[in-house]
Design an enzyme around this catalytic site. Structure first.
Site, short mmCIF file in Angstrom:
data_model
loop_
_atom_site.label_atom_id
_atom_site.label_comp_id
_atom_site.label_asym_id
_atom_site.label_seq_id
_atom_site.Cartn_x
_atom_site.Cartn_y
_atom_site.Cartn_z
N ARG A 108 93.90 -41.05 -80.64
CA ARG A 108 94.90 -40.81 -79.59
C ARG A 108 95.62 -42.11 -79.30
NH1 ARG A 108 94.70 -38.02 -73.67
NH2 ARG A 108 94.78 -36.23 -75.05
N ASP A 232 104.51 -29.44 -67.98
CA ASP A 232 103.70 -30.65 -68.18
C ASP A 232 104.24 -31.71 -67.23
OD1 ASP A 232 102.05 -32.64 -69.24
OD2 ASP A 232 103.26 -32.95 -71.05
N CYS A 273 98.98 -28.10 -69.93
CA CYS A 273 97.97 -28.81 -70.72
C CYS A 273 96.98 -29.57 -69.85
CB CYS A 273 98.66 -29.77 -71.69
SG CYS A 273 99.76 -30.93 -70.84
N ARG A 317 90.20 -25.93 -75.19
CA ARG A 317 90.30 -27.17 -75.97
C ARG A 317 89.01 -27.39 -76.75
NH1 ARG A 317 93.46 -31.17 -74.63
NH2 ARG A 317 93.20 -31.59 -76.85
N1 CP Z 1 95.43 -31.98 -72.20
C1 CP Z 1 94.88 -33.15 -72.55
O1 CP Z 1 95.05 -33.64 -73.67
O2 CP Z 1 94.11 -33.71 -71.58
P1 CP Z 1 93.47 -35.18 -71.62
O3 CP Z 1 94.60 -36.16 -71.53
O4 CP Z 1 92.56 -35.22 -70.45
O5 CP Z 1 92.73 -35.33 -72.93
N1 NVA Z 2 102.75 -35.36 -72.03
C1 NVA Z 2 101.46 -35.77 -71.53
C2 NVA Z 2 100.38 -34.93 -72.10
C3 NVA Z 2 98.99 -35.23 -71.60
C4 NVA Z 2 97.95 -34.34 -72.21
C5 NVA Z 2 101.25 -37.24 -71.87
O1 NVA Z 2 101.48 -37.62 -73.02
O2 NVA Z 2 100.85 -38.00 -71.00
#
Ligand code: CP
Ligand code: NVA
Length: 333
Positions: A108, A232, A273, A317
């Protein structure tokens, strides 16, 4: 033809065929039923995965950890502060080393090119746990939640994403909709319309599946007939300095009860999300409000309504990430 995904990476849904995506969704539903029935099969026994996080996470990290542990795999977590990645060691070297230790790598962070490079140099499957432009495991969970809550076939559904239509969530939803024939409506101001390149990427898949992919700026027009209303946060991780500008641009797109009712569909579900700003109970929402910025993208009345499936979606998830790990790394059991 049976689907075999062993050894593949999961960087974007655009690399997967509709048949492969449907297979992952069916596998996730089966693994969810199995877990609820207390059946454990340990299809990842003897395997080890590493989770690399350059941004924070609750759901994605926990889903990868619990999914891996449920199936018998070992898990190592590394964040940018506690590893050499990017500071004292180049990305290709880090990838080469991790590929010698682990059977799979989750990442990530920021650029999509990082997951691509990890896959190129590690020689093991890499799983995208969110980049600036994609979040493919999220889209799988979202569509699984749709199949559980909407009676119509997916290719007759209209999903409306309200808000920052060029963020990672808008893009991954647009991609999965294009693949599966779901009508995708991006609903946001022209200033935040999706990049032409992202829309172009979907065109071939949409043509094949019959999906309509469109952008409508008028929120009340966009939501008409929606089966799913999705939103979101307005400023994604790393974009916090844009909050004043985003509040100005996106306040008309806040998901209020009135907007939700404008779908005209009593069966419409609300998805998000998460994490979400739906009140002022978080430090960030309260601090921003003191500065004069109401950053709520959705109101409590919708977030906690019976039509909101956000916590089912969050649970999914786990099951969908488990399906990805089992399909790409697992042994038949
Ligand atoms: N939706 C999602 O990816 O949540 P986190 O940022 O908590 O992993
Ligand atoms: N768009 C948001 C999604 C989090 C799961 C971000 O990137 O912070």
């Amino acid at each position: 033809m049976s689907v075999d995904l062993k050894g593949r990476s999961f960087l974007t849904l655009m690399d997967y065929t509709p048949e492969e995506i449907r297979y992952l969704l069916e596998l996730a539903a089966a693994l969810k039923a199995e877990k609820k029935a207390g059946i454990r099969k340990k299809r990842l026994e003897g395997k080890n995965i590493v989770l690399l996080f350059e941004k924070t996470s609750t759901r994605t990290r926990c889903a990868f950890e619990v999914a891996a542990m449920d199936e018998g795999a070992g898990v190592t977590y590394l964040d940018s502060k506690s590893s050499q990645m990017g500071k004292k060691e180049s990305l290709p070297d880090t990838a080469r080393v991790l590929g010698r230790f682990f059977d799979g790598i989750e990442y990530r962070g920021y650029s999509q090119s990082v997951v691509e490079q990890l896959a190129k140099y590690s020689g093991v499957p890499v799983f995208n746990g969110l980049t600036d432009t994609d979040h493919p495991t999220q889209a799988l969970a979202d569509v699984l939640t749709m199949t559980e809550n909407i009676k119509k076939p997916l290719d007759r559904c209209r999903l409306v994403f309200c808000g920052d239509t060029r963020n990672n969530i808008a893009y991954c939803l647009m991609y999965i909709c294009a693949k599966l024939g779901i009508h995708f409506v991006g609903c946001g101001p022209e200033e935040l319309a999706p990049a032409e390149e992202a829309v172009r990427r979907c065109a071939g898949a949409a043509k094949e599946s019959g999906a309509v992919i469109e952008h409508i700026s008028d929120p009340y027009k966009a939501v008409e007939g929606a089966d799913v209303l999705y939103t979101d946060i307005w400023a994604s991780m790393g974009e916090e300095e844009l909050i004043p500008q985003r509040v100005k641009l996106l306040t008309p797109y806040r998901v209020t009860e009135r907007l939700f009712e404008a779908t005209g569909n009593p069966e419409c579900i609300f998805l998000h999300c998460l994490p979400s700003f739906h009140d002022f109970e978080t430090v960030m929402a309260a601090e921003q409000m003191k500065l004069g910025y109401d950053i709520r993208e959705v109101e409590n009345e919708v977030f906690f309504s019976p039509r909101s499936k956000v916590f089912d979606e969050a649970e999914n998830r786990l099951h969908t990430i488990k399906a990805v790990l089992v399909a790409l790394l697992g042994d038949e059991k």
